[in-house]
Write an enzyme that holds these catalytic residues in place. Structure first.
Site, PDB file in Angstrom:
ATOM      1  N   GLU A 155       0.791  -1.225   0.005  1.00 15.19           N
ATOM      2  CA  GLU A 155       0.032   0.223  -0.067  1.00 15.19           C
ATOM      3  C   GLU A 155       0.944   1.234  -0.134  1.00 15.19           C
ATOM      4  OE1 GLU A 155      -2.238  -0.180   3.632  1.00 15.19           O
ATOM      5  OE2 GLU A 155      -2.973  -2.292   3.084  1.00 15.19           O
ATOM      6  N   LYS A 195       2.170   4.652   1.840  1.00 16.37           N
ATOM      7  CA  LYS A 195       2.335   5.215   3.124  1.00 16.37           C
ATOM      8  C   LYS A 195       2.065   6.570   2.926  1.00 16.37           C
ATOM      9  CE  LYS A 195       5.450   4.743   6.975  1.00 16.37           C
ATOM     10  NZ  LYS A 195       5.258   6.117   7.650  1.00 16.37           N
ATOM     11  N   ASP A 216       1.411  10.311   4.015  1.00 17.44           N
ATOM     12  CA  ASP A 216       2.094  11.293   4.961  1.00 17.44           C
ATOM     13  C   ASP A 216       1.056  12.000   5.734  1.00 17.44           C
ATOM     14  OD1 ASP A 216       4.173  11.830   6.657  1.00 17.44           O
ATOM     15  OD2 ASP A 216       5.357  12.816   4.883  1.00 17.44           O
ATOM     16  N   TYR A 242      -6.889   1.937   6.242  1.00 19.16           N
ATOM     17  CA  TYR A 242      -5.966   0.694   5.787  1.00 19.16           C
ATOM     18  C   TYR A 242      -6.063  -0.452   6.841  1.00 19.16           C
ATOM     19  CZ  TYR A 242      -2.923   3.687   8.906  1.00 19.16           C
ATOM     20  OH  TYR A 242      -2.138   4.232   9.598  1.00 19.16           O
ATOM     21  N   LYS A 286      10.711   3.249   2.656  1.00 18.52           N
ATOM     22  CA  LYS A 286      10.997   4.770   2.549  1.00 18.52           C
ATOM     23  C   LYS A 286      11.597   5.155   1.281  1.00 18.52           C
ATOM     24  CE  LYS A 286      10.513   6.767   6.510  1.00 18.52           C
ATOM     25  NZ  LYS A 286       9.552   7.770   7.034  1.00 18.52           N
ATOM     26  N   CYS A 288      14.549  48.784   2.327  1.00 11.44           N
ATOM     27  CA  CYS A 288      13.824  47.816   1.602  1.00 11.44           C
ATOM     28  C   CYS A 288      14.296  47.938  -0.099  1.00 11.44           C
ATOM     29  CB  CYS A 288      12.561  48.627   1.702  1.00 11.44           C
ATOM     30  SG  CYS A 288      11.299  47.775   0.378  1.00 11.44           S
ATOM     31  N   CYS A 290      11.443  49.976  -1.971  1.00 10.86           N
ATOM     32  CA  CYS A 290      11.137  51.526  -1.816  1.00 10.86           C
ATOM     33  C   CYS A 290      12.217  52.157  -1.137  1.00 10.86           C
ATOM     34  CB  CYS A 290       9.876  51.844  -1.208  1.00 10.86           C
ATOM     35  SG  CYS A 290      10.051  51.534   0.486  1.00 10.86           S
ATOM     36  N   CYS A 313       9.268  46.432   6.136  1.00  2.00           N
ATOM     37  CA  CYS A 313       9.338  47.668   5.465  1.00  2.00           C
ATOM     38  C   CYS A 313       8.061  48.290   6.143  1.00  2.00           C
ATOM     39  CB  CYS A 313       9.195  47.531   4.022  1.00  2.00           C
ATOM     40  SG  CYS A 313       8.874  49.155   3.429  1.00  2.00           S
ATOM     41  N   CYS A 335       4.610  51.626  -0.113  1.00  2.13           N
ATOM     42  CA  CYS A 335       5.874  50.867  -0.687  1.00  2.13           C
ATOM     43  C   CYS A 335       5.264  50.101  -1.661  1.00  2.13           C
ATOM     44  CB  CYS A 335       6.617  49.966   0.373  1.00  2.13           C
ATOM     45  SG  CYS A 335       7.423  48.574  -0.449  1.00  2.13           S
TER      46      CYS A 335
HETATM   47  S1  IVH Z   1      -0.159   0.068   8.817  1.00  3.15           S
HETATM   48  C1  IVH Z   1       0.624  -2.148  12.467  1.00  3.15           C
HETATM   49  N1  IVH Z   1      -0.617   1.338   6.460  1.00  3.15           N
HETATM   50  O1  IVH Z   1       2.730   4.895   8.960  1.00  3.15           O
HETATM   51  C2  IVH Z   1       0.270  -1.402  11.378  1.00  3.15           C
HETATM   52  N2  IVH Z   1       0.651   2.616   8.144  1.00  3.15           N
HETATM   53  O2  IVH Z   1       5.151   4.185  10.675  1.00  3.15           O
HETATM   54  C3  IVH Z   1       0.610  -0.067  11.318  1.00  3.15           C
HETATM   55  N3  IVH Z   1       0.882   4.853   7.702  1.00  3.15           N
HETATM   56  O3  IVH Z   1       1.503   5.113  12.202  1.00  3.15           O
HETATM   57  C4  IVH Z   1       0.186   0.923  10.301  1.00  3.15           C
HETATM   58  N4  IVH Z   1      -0.013   4.748   5.687  1.00  3.15           N
HETATM   59  O4  IVH Z   1       0.206   6.562  10.566  1.00  3.15           O
HETATM   60  C5  IVH Z   1      -0.108   1.386   7.884  1.00  3.15           C
HETATM   61  N5  IVH Z   1      -0.862   2.110   4.323  1.00  3.15           N
HETATM   62  C6  IVH Z   1      -0.521   2.443   5.658  1.00  3.15           C
HETATM   63  C7  IVH Z   1      -0.114   3.645   6.095  1.00  3.15           C
HETATM   64  C8  IVH Z   1       0.442   3.982   7.541  1.00  3.15           C
HETATM   65  C9  IVH Z   1       0.570   5.791   6.640  1.00  3.15           C
HETATM   66  C10 IVH Z   1       1.590   5.595   8.991  1.00  3.15           C
HETATM   67  C11 IVH Z   1       0.616   5.423  10.016  1.00  3.15           C
HETATM   68  C12 IVH Z   1       1.565   4.580  11.056  1.00  3.15           C
HETATM   69  C13 IVH Z   1       2.874   4.862  10.406  1.00  3.15           C
HETATM   70  C14 IVH Z   1       4.003   3.678  10.691  1.00  3.15           C
END
Ligand code: IVH
Length: 674
Positions: free
Chosen positions: A114, A116, A118, A229, A316, A410, A413, A428, A433
């Site tokens: 999936e 991740k 942010d 998720y 990551k 500035c 001006c 300023c 200005c």
């Molecule tokens: S699974 C035990 N799935 O990432 C399962 N986390 O570093 C834990 N996050 O605290 C989470 N997208 O805030 C999962 N598709 C995803 C996610 C996800 C973002 C975040 C979540 C978690 C952090 C873990």
């Protein structure tokens, strides 16, 4: 109770829920805004007339008016774990090896990959299919209860959809990530910058910060969204994570469609690479992927160690980094007069575009990073498209680099700059200005303010340079100069006519937009709306004391001080008078027929001292919407509005079961209708 009305209310709710699901979750609306608004208003009206039938899962009940005084701590039924990180293919294979090592030999292992997201993670608890609790992750063991704020997020279902096969909904917990998409983030920051408010560093901070606001009405205006998720349930019906994602979708949740069930590590790695490629094009930020073992029984066998599950890992993405030369630092003067340093870079191609400038925020940042003109610097681009200078590349100094110093005058001006004691920025202070004037005009005409189509930055700069525009009031005098404007190079008759037309149309903008457009420092779009709804006209706002202004929810001392300062400047009063002569709205319009009927037939009793308005004003407002104010409480009273030290009338109301609203709730009731 009239059964027909109850049925009508139920049907309207179902219909609106369906349209909300289509619009906010599926991104595929089948109704136009006008018809949707009609349905919504109809439901609101019926609920107002039948307060006994209001239920918390009604689509009208997303935005509560109570301010949260303190976020209660709640213990998670199951800890909210975090994920171990991997940064390359080798580490992913290592994860796969550990998974297999801890499972019976030869078992088939499938993974779901999936995105991740942010943002900020959240746990949602549903009981009997209804949302009863939302909590932050906190330290993983316990978080903070943020139900009122999460309820305002339109893609979070308040009531779950029925699933074929009779899925057990008695109690489920769902986890997901609340985020702000890049477009909303940029818009919000632009507005905040324009009104002199602090901007958020990234969408993650803005989502997390918004969830901790005390006023759910502001949360509602911030356009938060969710991807879920994770489904926890005691029904015993669950076998695979991939199936859970399907069930979540059927229950009405928003599940990110970019996930894949992979039967080999090669597939996992290929999908991760594809997502890394796609990252730039997504409308929200991701910082990697999450790889999860699909089988729930395998997940159970694997268990967790040190706060992270052994059955899942984060992969990551590498930040996109380039090196280039810092040619010089220029200083940009904003509408408020604040100076921002901008790094002028040797153009470099990074993550899909050529970068030649990056903001450096302020002098402290330049010092902290020890930047010098001529340095070779690292440029980084996260998922967000805003590039950052992250630091000097080690061992690249030749000795001919030069110190960056703050300007004394500035750059626009040339007047002497000032540094207020408790601020990092230089200002300023020259009210005329050129940069400040242009900045104010650009803000005035911008989309969130008067929304004058066609009157953008370049045209404003040109008109200002030619002397046609000095203040916003001059915009409405351009009509008298039409002949001259047509003669300006490259400006045809048609385009001038279009702009003049857009200027005329902008006169219809409601009072809160006008108030925002004036550009009072710290008065953003949200604050302007609150102030407009509360004071109703600029004259009342102008005469209000700082205390009276601060009595408005979420309006603090810096806003009230700035408002008083703004109105004490005769130049601003002159501008307002001129705009008033051009027929701009400086008070709220009368409610329309539909709204007038909202309090129709309802009786109110006022008791105690209201802090933000007089009793007379409260009475006026109630009557404007067709309600009646009476002096004593009876069974027939619909609402008692209770201020400070309310006495026997409040007791009586509680005794008779009459609905009691505090001042904020009353204001919200009015505010939402205005
Ligand atoms: S699974 C035990 N799935 O990432 C399962 N986390 O570093 C834990 N996050 O605290 C989470 N997208 O805030 C999962 N598709 C995803 C996610 C996800 C973002 C975040 C979540 C978690 C952090 C873990």
């Amino acid at each position: 109770m009239n059964n027909n009305i109850k049925n009508e209310i139920d049907n309207l709710r179902e219909l609106i829920r369906r349209y909300d699901h289509e619009y906010y979750v599926l991104n595929n609306s089948t109704i136009n805004d006008f018809d949707y608004d009609l349905l919504f208003k109809k439901l609101e009206q019926l609920e107002k007339e039948n307060p006994g039938l209001i239920s918390p899962d009604s689509p009208t009940q997303r935005i509560g008016s109570d301010l949260t005084k303190k976020f209660n701590s709640v213990k998670h039924e199951f800890p909210m774990l975090s994920l171990a990180n991997t940064y390359n293919e080798g580490e992913l294979f290592e994860f796969d090896r550990r998974v297999r090592e801890n499972l019976p030999a030869g078992e088939i292992v499938n993974y779901v990959v999936e995105l991740k997201i942010d943002g900020a993670s959240v746990s949602l608890t549903y009981s009997g299919g209804k949302l009863v609790k939302a909590a932050t992750r906190g330290d993983g063991e316990s978080g903070e209860e943020i139900t009122a704020n999460v309820r305002t997020i339109r893609s979070v279902p308040l009531k779950l959809r029925e699933v074929e096969g009779g899925y057990d909904l008695s109690r489920i917990e769902v986890r997901g990530e609340i985020f702000m998409d890049l477009e909303s983030f940029r818009k919000m920051n632009e507005e905040r910058a324009a009104s002199g408010e602090k901007t958020f560093a990234n969408p993650r901070n803005s989502a997390a910060g918004t969830l901790k606001l005390q006023d759910p009405r502001i949360v509602a205006s911030r356009n938060l969204d969710i991807f879920v998720y994770y489904l926890l349930s005691n029904s015993g019906q669950l076998q695979k994570h991939s199936e859970n994602l399907e069930i979540l979708e059927k229950l009405g949740f928003k599940v990110n469609p970019l996930h894949k069930l992979c039967t080999s590590m090669d597939e996992v790695i290929k999908f991760c690479a594809e997502m890394d490629e796609l990252r730039e094009k997504l409308p929200y930020e991701i910082d990697g992927t999450v790889i999860k073992v699909d089988s729930l029984s395998q997940q159970k066998t694997l268990g967790s160690i040190a706060r992270s599950p052994r059955w899942a890992v984060a992969y990551k993405f590498k930040a996109k980094v380039a090196q280039t030369k810092l040619l010089k630092v220029t200083w940009q003067v904003g509408r408020t007069g604040a100076l921002t340093p901008v790094a002028e870079l040797e153009p470099v191609f990074l993550g899909g575009s050529t970068i030649s400038r990056a903001t450096l925020h302020n002098m402290d940042e330049i010092r902290r990073k020890d930047l010098k003109t001529g340095d070779t610097v690292f440029i980084e681009k996260g998922g967000d498209v805003i590039p950052k200078v992250t630091g000097v590349v080690p061992d690249t100094r030749m000795g001919n680099e030069s110190e960056i110093s703050e300007p004394e005058n500035c750059p626009v001006c040339d007047s002497r700059l000032n540094k207020p004691e408790d601020e990092v920025a230089l200002y300023c202070e020259n009210p005329v200005c050129g940069a400040k004037i242009k900045g104010s005009l650009i803000h005035f005409a911008s989309r969130g303010a008067m929304d004058i189509e066609g009157l953008g930055e370049s045209l404003i700069n040109m008109f200002a340079d030619l002397g046609y525009l000095r203040t916003s009031a001059d915009i409405y005098k351009l009509r008298d100069k039409a002949e001259e404007l047509i003669d300006i190079e490259r400006m045809g008759e048609k385009s001038i006519a279009n702009i003049l037309n857009a200027i005329e149309i902008s006169k219809e903008k409601p009072f809160d937009k006008v108030l925002f457009a004036l550009g009072i420092r710290y008065v953003g779009a949200g604050a302007a709306k609150k102030l407009a709804n509360h004071f109703r006209s600029i004259d009342i706002l102008m005469n209000a004391s700082e205390e009276e202004i601060e009595a408005v929810p979420e309006i603090g001392p810096s806003i009230s001080r700035s408002i008083k300062e703004f109105f004490s400047n005769p130049l601003n009063i002159e501008i307002i008078d001129s705009l008033r002569n051009s027929a701009l709205n400086f008070k709220l319009g009368e409610p329309d027929q539909m709204e007038k009927k909202l309090f129709d037939g309802l009786t109110f009793v006022l008791t105690g001292t209201l802090s933000g308005m007089t009793r007379e004003k409260a009475r006026d407002e109630i009557e404007r919407f067709g309600g009646t104010v009476v002096s004593s409480v009876s069974k027939k009273t619909n609402y008692v509005i209770a201020g400070e030290s309310a006495g026997s009338k409040l007791d009586k109301a509680l005794q008779l079961g009459v609905e009691v609203l505090n001042e904020n709730q009353f204001l919200a009731l009015l505010g939402e209708k205005l």
